[in-house]
Design an enzyme around this catalytic site. Structure first.
Site, PDB file in Angstrom:
ATOM      1  CD  GLU A 182      -2.812  -1.272   2.411  1.00 38.55           C
ATOM      2  OE1 GLU A 182      -2.701  -0.378   3.269  1.00 38.55           O
ATOM      3  OE2 GLU A 182      -3.671  -2.169   2.473  1.00 38.55           O
ATOM      4  CD  GLU A 238      -2.345  -7.059   3.319  1.00 42.54           C
ATOM      5  OE1 GLU A 238      -3.117  -6.380   4.043  1.00 42.54           O
ATOM      6  OE2 GLU A 238      -1.135  -6.820   3.200  1.00 42.54           O
TER       7      GLU A 238
END
Length: 499
Positions: free
Chosen positions: A120, A267
Site C-alpha cells: 500500500e 489481503e
C-alpha cells in the site's frame, strides 16, 4: 547429461505450476512476521502442508522461508520491503542484484510466481511513490535478463483507500491526485500481463460505514432479494461488500482506459478479537467471514461486472502478529496458533469436504439473551430445511428437558453445525447462535461433536443433500487437475531416473 536433467527439472516445475493455474480459483494466505514466537520456516511449511495451503505471500525475501518452500510446489509471492524500493527504483544494478539473490537463486525448486513491491505504498508512504514504477521496470528488466520474466510477474499491492468513494461501484474512481502514478502502474501491468493487487477489507468498510450497510453484507452472508445492495446505474445486485470492493476497483481501472487487467486480492480477513470499542472484531464474525470468503472465491466467478474473472485471494493472515501497534484488533487477524498449528476457529479451507478445527472441541449453541422468536425460527429451520437430527429434543427423549426454546435451539443448532460446517455451514442463525469450546452435554443428553457422542448410522448425510456447499464442478476440476499432475510429473520423474 546434467544440462538435460536441469532442463527436465525445470519442465517438471513449470508443468506443475501450469496445472495449478488451470485448476480454478484459489485461496492463499499471508505470512506476517511481527510475531514473538514465530515458528521456524520448516514448521511453518509443515503447517501449510497440514492444512493443504498451496499459495502464500511473503512480505520479504526471507531466505529460510524460500529454502523451506523448495520442492513443495507451494506458489509464493515474494515481497520487496518498503525500505528496499527506493534503492531498487534508483538503480537497475541494485534491482538485478536483488533478482539474482532472492529469485533466481531459488528457482525452479522454489515455486516463485510473483514479486510484490511494498504494501500500500501510495497511501501509506507516498514519499517513495515516484520510484515505484521505475522499481517495477528495473525488476522486470532483471527478470528478462535472467530469462525468468515468463514465469515471474511484478506488481504492487494497493489499498481500497486509493478509491475515495467505492460505492456505487460503477462511479468509483481512483483518487485523482494519484492518477499519473496509477496510470503508469496500470500501463506496466498491461504490458507485462500482470495482475492488479488489491487489499480489500470489508471489516473496515463496515466499521467505518456508520451503519450504512448491514453486517450480513460485510460477512458475505445471504441477503433477501429485496435487501440486496443494488448499483443504481448498472442495476447490478451485490451479495457482498467484498464483491463491491473488487468491482469498484475494476471500474476505477476502466476509468483510466484500461481493460483486461485481472485483480488478485492480496489481503482480506477479519479480526477475531478487539477492544471494548471494537465489538465487531470477534471469533463468530471472523469465522463467518473467512469461511464465507473461501466459498465465494472457490466458486470460480468474478464480481457482477466481470463474472468470468475469478478473484484469487490471499487471507490475512497465518498467525496473530502480537508485535503490531495500534488497536487491539491489529494483533488478532491470525487463522492459526503458533504453538501447534491448529486453527483459531473451524476452517473449511478446502471449500469442500475438509474441516480444520482447533485443538479443542467447538460447539454451536443459542446465545444468552437472544430473541425468542428468532430462536424459534432458527430451531424450525435447523430441524426442517437444515436437516438436523432433532429426535433427542422430542418429548420423552434425553434432551427434551429443560423444555424451552433456548435449550432445544442449542441442540438443533449444534447438530446442524457439526454436520455442515465442513461444507460451509456456519453458526449464526440470524445472530442467535455463538461458538463455544465448552461441551454443552449434560446427563444423558449428549451433543454432536462431544467426545462422548456415538458416530455412524443415521448421523451420516450426503454433503450434496442440503446446506451451503462448494460447487461440484470446481471440485471435479481439482480432482482432474490432480490426476493430470500425477501422470505428467510421474512421466518426467521416470525420465530423470533413466538418465
Amino acid at each position: 547429461m546434467k544440462n538435460l536433467q536441469k532442463w527436465l527439472i525445470t519442465v517438471l516445475f513449470l508443468t506443475v505450476s501450469s496445472l495449478n493455474n488451470v485448476s480454478g480459483a484459489f485461496v492463499g494466505i499471508n505470512i506476517g512476521t511481527h510475531v514473538s514466537d514465530l515458528p521456524s520456516a520448516s514448521n511453518i511449511v509443515a503447517i501449510l502442508k497440514s492444512h493443504e495451503i498451496n499459495h502464500v505471500r511473503l512480505y520479504d525475501a526471507n531466505a529460510h522461508m524460500l529454502q523451506a518452500l523448495s520442492n513443495t510446489g507451494i506458489e509464493a509471492i515474494v515481497g520487496v520491503t518498503d525500505q528496499e524500493i527506493l534503492k531498487i527504483g534508483e538503480s537497475p544494478s541494485v534491482a538485478a542484484s536483488w533478482i539474482s539473490k532472492n529469485i533466481a537463486a531459488y528457482m525452479p525448486h522454489t515455486n516463485i510466481t510473483t514479486i510484490a513491491l511494498g504494501s500500500e505504498v501510495l497511501t501509506s508512504i507516498p514519499n517513495i511513490a515516484p520510484v515505484i514504477v521505475p522499481a517495477m521496470n528495473h525488476l522486470y528488466s532483471a527478470l528478462v535478463a535472467s530469462n525468468l520474466h515468463f514465469r515471474v510477474k511484478v506488481s504492487t499491492p494497493q489499498s481500497m483507500d486509493l478509491i475515495p468513494k467505492p460505492f456505487p461501484p460503477s462511479t468509483a474512481a481512483f483518487n485523482s491526485s494519484w492518477n499519473s502514478t496509477v496510470y503508469q502502474i496500470l500501463r506496466f501491468l498491461k504490458n507485462t500481463n500482470s495482475s492488479y493487487m488489491l487489499n480489500a477489507y470489508p471489516y473496515y468498510g463496515y466499521t467505518k460505514g456508520d451503519g450504512i450497510f448491514p453486517i450480513e453484507y460485510a460477512l458475505l452472508r445471504s441477503l433477501p432479494s429485496d435487501k440486496k445492495i443494488v448499483d443504481p446505474n448498472t442495476l447490478f445486485r451485490y451479495d457482498s461488500m467484498f464483491d463491491a470492493m473488487v468491482d469498484a476497483t475494476y471500474y476505477s481501472i476502466k476509468g483510466l482506459n484500461f481493460n483486461d487487467i485481472p485483480i488478485v486480492v492480496t489481503e482480506s480477513g477479519w479480526p477475531h478479537l478487539g477492544g471494548s470499542n471494537e465489538p465487531d472484531a470477534n471469533v463468530e464474525n471472523a469465522e463467518a467471514y473467512v469461511n464465507n470468503l473461501i466459498r465465494r472465491v472457490l466458486n470460480d466467478s468474478g464480481p457482477p461486472s466481470q463474472p468470468k474473472i475469478a478473484i484469487n485471494t490471499y487471507l490475512y493472515e497465518l498467525f496473530d502478529e502480537d508485535k503490531r501497534i495500534g488497536p487491539i484488533s491489529e494483533r488478532h487477524w491470525g487463522l492459526f496458533y503458533t504453538t501447534n498449528g491448529s486453527s483459531v476457529y473451524p476452517l473449511s479451507f478446502g471449500g469442500f469436504d475438509k474441516i480444520f478445527g482447533n485443538s479443542s472441541k467447538s460447539f454451536c449453541v443459542a446465545k444468552d439473551g437472544a430473541d425468542d422468536e428468532k430462536m424459534e425460527a432458527g430451531l424450525d429451520w435447523a430441524c426442517g430445511q437444515g436437516r438436523a437430527n432433532c429426535a433427542a429434543i422430542q418429548a420423552g427423549r434425553p434432551c427434551y428437558f429443560p423444555n424451552n426454546v433456548k435449550s432445544h435451539a442449542s441442540y438443533a443448532y449444534n447438530d446442524y453445525y457439526q454436520k455442515m460446517r465442513s461444507v460451509g455451514g456456519t453458526c449464526d442463525f440470524d445472530d442467535t447462535a455463538i461458538i463455544t469450546t465448552e461441551d454443552p452435554s449434560y446427563g444423558s443428553c449428549i451433543y454432536a461433536g462431544s467426545s462422548n457422542a456415538s458416530t455412524g448410522g443415521d448421523e451420516s448425510f450426503s454433503s450434496m443433500a442440503f446446506g451451503p456447499v462448494g460447487p461440484v464442478d470446481s471440485s471435479l476440476r481439482l480432482q482432474g487437475s490432480s490426476l493430470h499432475y500425477v501422470f505428467s510429473s510421474t512421466s518426467l520423474l521416470l525420465a530423470l531416473m533413466l538418465l
